[in-house]
Motif scaffolding. Structure first.
Motif, PDB file in Angstrom:
ATOM      1  N   ASP A 164       0.834  -1.199   0.000  1.00 21.71           N
ATOM      2  CA  ASP A 164       0.000   0.000   0.000  1.00 21.71           C
ATOM      3  C   ASP A 164       0.875   1.257   0.000  1.00 21.71           C
ATOM      4  N   SER A 165       0.232   2.390   0.099  1.00 21.01           N
ATOM      5  CA  SER A 165       0.917   3.668   0.001  1.00 21.01           C
ATOM      6  C   SER A 165       1.776   3.965   1.225  1.00 21.01           C
ATOM      7  N   LEU A 166       2.672   4.917   1.065  1.00 17.06           N
ATOM      8  CA  LEU A 166       3.457   5.436   2.182  1.00 17.06           C
ATOM      9  C   LEU A 166       2.666   6.559   2.851  1.00 17.06           C
ATOM     10  N   VAL A 167       2.573   6.502   4.169  1.00 20.08           N
ATOM     11  CA  VAL A 167       1.838   7.542   4.892  1.00 20.08           C
ATOM     12  C   VAL A 167       2.790   8.444   5.683  1.00 20.08           C
ATOM     13  N   ASN A 168       4.057   8.015   5.810  1.00 23.97           N
ATOM     14  CA  ASN A 168       5.079   8.818   6.471  1.00 23.97           C
ATOM     15  C   ASN A 168       6.381   8.711   5.693  1.00 23.97           C
ATOM     16  N   GLN A 169       7.222   9.706   5.821  1.00 22.87           N
ATOM     17  CA  GLN A 169       8.546   9.639   5.222  1.00 22.87           C
ATOM     18  C   GLN A 169       9.340   8.530   5.886  1.00 22.87           C
ATOM     19  N   PRO A 170       9.920   7.586   5.117  1.00 22.97           N
ATOM     20  CA  PRO A 170      10.677   6.483   5.721  1.00 22.97           C
ATOM     21  C   PRO A 170      11.749   6.987   6.680  1.00 22.97           C
ATOM     22  N   GLY A 171      11.819   6.322   7.849  1.00 24.25           N
ATOM     23  CA  GLY A 171      12.833   6.651   8.832  1.00 24.25           C
ATOM     24  C   GLY A 171      12.449   7.723   9.835  1.00 24.25           C
ATOM     25  N   THR A 172      11.238   8.279   9.705  1.00 27.66           N
ATOM     26  CA  THR A 172      10.879   9.410  10.565  1.00 27.66           C
ATOM     27  C   THR A 172       9.949   9.047  11.713  1.00 27.66           C
ATOM     28  N   LYS A 173       9.198   7.947  11.593  1.00 25.29           N
ATOM     29  CA  LYS A 173       8.192   7.641  12.604  1.00 25.29           C
ATOM     30  C   LYS A 173       8.073   6.134  12.816  1.00 25.29           C
ATOM     31  N   PHE A 174       7.992   5.713  14.083  1.00 30.43           N
ATOM     32  CA  PHE A 174       7.782   4.299  14.413  1.00 30.43           C
ATOM     33  C   PHE A 174       6.298   3.965  14.306  1.00 30.43           C
ATOM     34  N   ASP A 175       6.013   2.842  13.654  1.00 33.98           N
ATOM     35  CA  ASP A 175       4.642   2.337  13.592  1.00 33.98           C
ATOM     36  C   ASP A 175       4.711   0.818  13.549  1.00 33.98           C
ATOM     37  N   TYR A 176       4.182   0.170  14.586  1.00 31.42           N
ATOM     38  CA  TYR A 176       4.276  -1.292  14.685  1.00 31.42           C
ATOM     39  C   TYR A 176       3.403  -1.919  13.609  1.00 31.42           C
ATOM     40  N   ASN A 177       4.057  -2.505  12.590  1.00 34.41           N
ATOM     41  CA  ASN A 177       3.370  -2.953  11.386  1.00 34.41           C
ATOM     42  C   ASN A 177       3.844  -4.355  11.006  1.00 34.41           C
ATOM     43  N   ASN A 178       2.955  -5.331  11.053  1.00 34.50           N
ATOM     44  CA  ASN A 178       3.313  -6.702  10.683  1.00 34.50           C
ATOM     45  C   ASN A 178       3.801  -6.811   9.247  1.00 34.50           C
ATOM     46  N   ALA A 179       3.352  -5.899   8.386  1.00 31.24           N
ATOM     47  CA  ALA A 179       3.734  -5.949   6.976  1.00 31.24           C
ATOM     48  C   ALA A 179       5.239  -5.919   6.785  1.00 31.24           C
ATOM     49  N   GLU A 180       5.937  -5.181   7.632  1.00 28.22           N
ATOM     50  CA  GLU A 180       7.389  -5.039   7.480  1.00 28.22           C
ATOM     51  C   GLU A 180       8.106  -6.365   7.691  1.00 28.22           C
ATOM     52  N   TYR A 181       7.609  -7.179   8.619  1.00 27.87           N
ATOM     53  CA  TYR A 181       8.272  -8.451   8.882  1.00 27.87           C
ATOM     54  C   TYR A 181       7.803  -9.560   7.939  1.00 27.87           C
ATOM     55  N   LEU A 182       6.643  -9.386   7.320  1.00 24.45           N
ATOM     56  CA  LEU A 182       6.283 -10.274   6.218  1.00 24.45           C
ATOM     57  C   LEU A 182       7.257 -10.066   5.067  1.00 24.45           C
ATOM     58  N   LEU A 183       7.562  -8.805   4.787  1.00 23.48           N
ATOM     59  CA  LEU A 183       8.524  -8.488   3.726  1.00 23.48           C
ATOM     60  C   LEU A 183       9.920  -9.015   4.045  1.00 23.48           C
ATOM     61  N   LEU A 184      10.351  -8.861   5.285  1.00 16.92           N
ATOM     62  CA  LEU A 184      11.678  -9.364   5.670  1.00 16.92           C
ATOM     63  C   LEU A 184      11.751 -10.877   5.506  1.00 16.92           C
ATOM     64  N   GLY A 185      10.661 -11.588   5.869  1.00 16.63           N
ATOM     65  CA  GLY A 185      10.636 -13.034   5.679  1.00 16.63           C
ATOM     66  C   GLY A 185      10.789 -13.409   4.221  1.00 16.63           C
ATOM     67  N   LYS A 186      10.121 -12.663   3.332  1.00 21.32           N
ATOM     68  CA  LYS A 186      10.219 -12.927   1.893  1.00 21.32           C
ATOM     69  C   LYS A 186      11.615 -12.609   1.371  1.00 21.32           C
ATOM     70  N   ILE A 187      12.221 -11.559   1.878  1.00 20.36           N
ATOM     71  CA  ILE A 187      13.577 -11.195   1.466  1.00 20.36           C
ATOM     72  C   ILE A 187      14.572 -12.285   1.861  1.00 20.36           C
ATOM     73  N   ILE A 188      14.401 -12.855   3.056  1.00 19.80           N
ATOM     74  CA  ILE A 188      15.248 -13.973   3.477  1.00 19.80           C
ATOM     75  C   ILE A 188      15.122 -15.136   2.492  1.00 19.80           C
ATOM     76  N   GLU A 189      13.898 -15.456   2.115  1.00 20.03           N
ATOM     77  CA  GLU A 189      13.673 -16.552   1.159  1.00 20.03           C
ATOM     78  C   GLU A 189      14.299 -16.229  -0.191  1.00 20.03           C
ATOM     79  N   ASN A 190      14.155 -14.985  -0.647  1.00 24.44           N
ATOM     80  CA  ASN A 190      14.642 -14.604  -1.967  1.00 24.44           C
ATOM     81  C   ASN A 190      16.166 -14.659  -2.043  1.00 24.44           C
ATOM     82  N   ILE A 191      16.826 -14.231  -0.981  1.00 26.64           N
ATOM     83  CA  ILE A 191      18.293 -14.224  -0.979  1.00 26.64           C
ATOM     84  C   ILE A 191      18.858 -15.641  -0.903  1.00 26.64           C
ATOM     85  N   THR A 192      18.240 -16.485  -0.096  1.00 30.89           N
ATOM     86  CA  THR A 192      18.788 -17.822   0.157  1.00 30.89           C
ATOM     87  C   THR A 192      18.265 -18.894  -0.793  1.00 30.89           C
ATOM     88  N   GLY A 193      17.104 -18.645  -1.414  1.00 30.45           N
ATOM     89  CA  GLY A 193      16.489 -19.664  -2.254  1.00 30.45           C
ATOM     90  C   GLY A 193      15.853 -20.789  -1.455  1.00 30.45           C
TER      91      GLY A 193
END
Length: 319
Positions: A164-193
Motif C-alpha cells: 500500500d501507500s506510504l503515509v510517512n517519510q521512511p525513517g521518521t516515525k515508528f509504527d508497529y506494522n506486521n507488513a514489514e516483517y512479512l517483507l523481511l521473511g520474503k527477502i530472506i527466502e529470496n536471498i537464500t532460495g
C-alpha cells in the motif's frame, strides 16, 4: 552495563537477584490466582534456571494441563528470529541494511520499493500504511480478519497487504506494522532460495538445539501444542479462539515454541553464538519509540539500584 532479556506473553518480571526466589514464587502464585493465568513461567539467572512452573490448562474442554513441555504460539516473538536471520545474512555480506526492498525483492510493486530500506523494515520506521489499521475487537467480531481468515501464500499477503501507500517519510516515525516483517521473511527466502522454515531450522534452531520449535501451518498437527482461547469483554467470559490461518503471519508471528527452547535462544543470542557482538549491538540499539531490530530496548533501567539494559520481546496474538 548488564543485560536482561525478557520474552513473555502477558507478564513481565523484574530481574531477580539471588535470595529472592521465594519472594518471586510468592508473587507468581498470587498473580496466577488473581488473574487465572494459564501458561508456563521460567526464570533464569546467569544462564541457570531458578524457577519453572506451569499453570492452568492447555485444553479447557478436555482439562489437559499445561506442562513445561507444552508448546505455545509465540506470536511476535517470531520477529526476533526474523531480525536475527537478516543480521546473519548481513554478516555474510549478502544484504546491506541500507539497501532498499527492490534491491532484494525484484517482484515487489509497492511504492516503498525504492524508498524503504532493510533497516527501516527492521526498526519499523518504513512509513508504510499499517496492514492492521483500524483493527479492533468490535470490528473483528463483526467483520472478521480478512488477511488471516483466508489461506494466502506469502506472495499473496505481500501483494494484498504489504504494498500500500506510504503515509510517512521512511525513517521518521515508528509504527508497529506486521507488513514489514512479512517483507523481511520474503527477502530472506529470496536471498537464500530456501523457505522461511528451512532457513529457521538451518540458521537458528539446529545450531541452538531448539528441537521443540517451528513454524505453524494449517496442514500440520503439532504435538503438545496448547489450544487458545480469549476473554470476550462483551460477554464477560472466555470464548473459543477465532478461526485463522496462523501461517499467514509468516516471519511476523507464525512460530511456536516452549519456554525451554526460548531460554536456549536467549542464552545463545547473548553469548554471541547467533550473531557477533557488534551485530548484536546494532540489534539492540533503539531508534524511534525505544525499538531496535525486532525488539524493544530500554537503557539505564534501574532495578535494585543497579542499571540494566532491558531487551524485551513480547508476543501477542488472538488467544
Amino acid at each position: 552495563m548488564k543485560y536482561c532479556m525478557v520474552f513473555f506473553y502477558s507478564l513481565l518480571f523484574s530481574f531477580i537477584t539471588k535470595g529472592q526466589s521465594i519472594q518471586a514464587e510468592k508473587y507468581i502464585d498470587s498473580f496466577v490466582l488473581k488473574n487465572d493465568f494459564n501458561g508456563t513461567i521460567r526464570i533464569e539467572q546467569q544462564g541457570k534456571m531458578s524457577y519453572e512452573k506451569s499453570f492452568g490448562l492447555a485444553n479447557i474442554p478436555f482439562r489437559v494441563p499445561n506442562t513445561t513441555h507444552t508448546k505455545y504460539k509465540v506470536a511476535s516473538i517470531t520477529k526476533a528470529f526474523t531480525a536475527i536471520m537478516i543480521l546473519q545474512l548481513y554478516e555474510q555480506n549478502k544484504i546491506d541494511l541500507d539497501g532498499t526492498i527492490k534491491e532484494y525483492l525484484d517482484s515487489y510493486t509497492g511504492p516503498a520499493g525504492n524508498k524503504v530500506t532493510i533497516r527501516h523494515l527492521l526498526n519499523m520506521t518504513s512509513g508504510m500504511r499499517n496492514m492492521d489499521e483500524g483493527v479492533t475487537l468490535e470490528n473483528v467480531l463483526k467483520k472478521g480478519l480478512p488477511p488471516f481468515q483466508m489461506p494466502h501464500t506469502l506472495d499473496e499477503m505481500i501483494l494484498k497487504y504489504c504494498s500500500d501507500s506510504l503515509v510517512n517519510q521512511p525513517g521518521t516515525k515508528f509504527d508497529y506494522n506486521n507488513a514489514e516483517y512479512l517483507l523481511l521473511g520474503k527477502i530472506i527466502e529470496n536471498i537464500t532460495g530456501k523457505s522461511y522454515s528451512d532457513n529457521l531450522k538451518q540458521l537458528i534452531l539446529a545450531p541452538v538445539g531448539m528441537t521443540q520449535t517451528g513454524v505453524l501451518v494449517q496442514e500440520e498437527i503439532i504435538s503438545n501444542l496448547a489450544d487458545t482461547y480469549f476473554y470476550r469483554d462483551d460477554i464477560k467470559k472466555l470464548a473459543n479462539d477465532l478461526p485463522v490461518y496462523l501461517s499467514n503471519w509468516y516471519g511476523a508471528g507464525a512460530m511456536y515454541s516452549t519456554v525451554g527452547d526460548i531460554a536456549k535462544f536467549s542464552s545463545s543470542l547473548f553469548a554471541y553464538k547467533l550473531i557477533k557482538k557488534e551485530t548484536l549491538y546494532k540489534m539492540i540499539t533503539a531508534d524511534k519509540e525505544e525499538y531496535g531490530f525486532g525488539v524493544w530496548v530500554y537503557r539505564n533501567y534501574r532495578i535494585n539500584q543497579n542499571k540494566y539494559t532491558i531487551v524485551k520481546r513480547p508476543g501477542s496474538i488472538m488467544g
